[in-house]
Motif scaffolding. Structure first.
Motif, short mmCIF file in Angstrom:
data_model
loop_
_atom_site.label_atom_id
_atom_site.label_comp_id
_atom_site.label_asym_id
_atom_site.label_seq_id
_atom_site.Cartn_x
_atom_site.Cartn_y
_atom_site.Cartn_z
N UNK A 44 0.83 -1.21 0.00
CA UNK A 44 0.00 0.00 0.00
C UNK A 44 0.87 1.26 0.00
N UNK A 45 1.98 1.24 0.71
CA UNK A 45 2.89 2.39 0.71
C UNK A 45 3.53 2.55 -0.67
N UNK A 46 3.94 1.44 -1.27
CA UNK A 46 4.53 1.48 -2.61
C UNK A 46 3.58 2.15 -3.60
N UNK A 47 2.31 1.75 -3.58
CA UNK A 47 1.35 2.31 -4.53
C UNK A 47 1.08 3.78 -4.22
N UNK A 48 1.05 4.16 -2.96
CA UNK A 48 0.87 5.58 -2.62
C UNK A 48 2.04 6.40 -3.16
N UNK A 49 3.26 5.90 -3.01
CA UNK A 49 4.44 6.61 -3.52
C UNK A 49 4.45 6.65 -5.05
N UNK A 50 4.08 5.54 -5.67
CA UNK A 50 3.99 5.49 -7.13
C UNK A 50 2.95 6.49 -7.63
N UNK A 51 1.81 6.50 -6.98
CA UNK A 51 0.75 7.44 -7.34
C UNK A 51 1.23 8.88 -7.19
N UNK A 52 1.86 9.20 -6.08
CA UNK A 52 2.36 10.56 -5.85
C UNK A 52 3.40 10.94 -6.90
N UNK A 53 4.26 10.00 -7.25
CA UNK A 53 5.27 10.26 -8.28
C UNK A 53 4.65 10.54 -9.63
N UNK A 54 3.65 9.75 -9.99
CA UNK A 54 2.97 9.96 -11.27
C UNK A 54 2.23 11.29 -11.28
N UNK A 55 1.58 11.62 -10.18
CA UNK A 55 0.87 12.90 -10.09
C UNK A 55 1.86 14.05 -10.22
N UNK A 56 3.01 13.93 -9.55
CA UNK A 56 4.02 14.99 -9.62
C UNK A 56 4.57 15.15 -11.04
N UNK A 57 4.93 14.05 -11.69
CA UNK A 57 5.47 14.11 -13.05
C UNK A 57 4.42 14.65 -14.01
N UNK A 58 3.19 14.15 -13.90
CA UNK A 58 2.11 14.64 -14.75
C UNK A 58 1.88 16.13 -14.58
N UNK A 59 1.91 16.59 -13.34
CA UNK A 59 1.71 18.02 -13.06
C UNK A 59 2.85 18.86 -13.63
N UNK A 60 4.09 18.40 -13.45
CA UNK A 60 5.23 19.13 -14.02
C UNK A 60 5.10 19.31 -15.52
N UNK A 61 4.60 18.28 -16.17
CA UNK A 61 4.44 18.34 -17.62
C UNK A 61 3.31 19.29 -18.02
N UNK A 62 2.27 19.35 -17.23
CA UNK A 62 1.09 20.14 -17.58
C UNK A 62 1.23 21.63 -17.25
N UNK A 63 2.04 21.95 -16.26
CA UNK A 63 2.17 23.35 -15.84
C UNK A 63 3.11 24.06 -16.81
N UNK A 64 2.60 25.07 -17.54
CA UNK A 64 3.39 25.68 -18.61
C UNK A 64 4.62 26.46 -18.15
N UNK A 65 4.65 26.94 -16.91
CA UNK A 65 5.81 27.72 -16.48
C UNK A 65 6.96 26.86 -15.97
N UNK A 66 6.77 25.54 -15.89
CA UNK A 66 7.87 24.64 -15.55
C UNK A 66 8.73 24.50 -16.79
N UNK A 67 10.03 24.77 -16.68
CA UNK A 67 10.90 24.68 -17.86
C UNK A 67 10.87 23.28 -18.50
N UNK A 68 10.99 23.25 -19.82
CA UNK A 68 10.96 21.99 -20.56
C UNK A 68 12.02 21.02 -20.06
N UNK A 69 13.21 21.52 -19.75
CA UNK A 69 14.28 20.64 -19.29
C UNK A 69 13.94 19.99 -17.95
N UNK A 70 13.29 20.73 -17.08
CA UNK A 70 12.91 20.19 -15.76
C UNK A 70 11.82 19.13 -15.92
#
Length: 134
Positions: A44-70
């Motif tokens: 359950x902890x693994x899946x919570x961490x995986x979920x949080x990681x995916x949410x973070x990566x997805x958000x970084x990609x969607x937010x336009x002011x985050x630099x492309x390299x980041x």
């Protein structure tokens, strides 16, 4: 690229956020086959961490002011783990080949995220070089 990939990964993370115990155990068992160090985590902890990681990566990609390299670096790191699952998990590839087996198609398709991540990193670096030379 960022919109489609970010939306895909964000959705995946949001879906995993409410994973039941059986789903958590299946995902954890699959991941520990290739990455044994993950066995130290409770499913359950693994899946919570995986979920949080995916949410973070997805958000970084969607937010336009985050630099492309980041955003690209985050996506490249995340997708490298998925490509590693494909390459290292028994039964995902045809013997002696990079061609996927039927079950391997689920992971083999994730190589596109790795390519997009690298493209974003290269694009971000090229933009930085152009700005510094101007």
């Amino acid at each position: 690229m960022r919109l489609a990939t970010g939306g895909f990964i964000l959705n995946s993370g949001l879906t995993k956020r409410d994973a039941d115990e059986e789903t958590a155990q299946q995902l954890h068992r699959f991941a520990t086959t290739t990455y044994p160090f993950l066995g130290k985590l409770e499913p359950s902890r693994f899946v919570r961490l995986l979920s949080a990681g995916e949410i973070a990566v997805g958000t970084l990609l969607l937010v336009p002011f985050v630099p492309a390299a980041v955003a690209g670096a985050a996506l490249t790191g995340f997708s490298a783990g998925l490509v590693g699952l494909y390459l290292r998990t028994p039964g995902m590839r045809q013997e002696g080949s990079l061609r996927p087996t039927e079950p391997g198609i689920v992971l083999a398709k994730d190589v596109w995220m790795f390519g997009i991540g690298l493209s974003l990193v290269i694009d971000g670096a090229a933009q930085a070089c152009r700005r510094s030379s101007s």
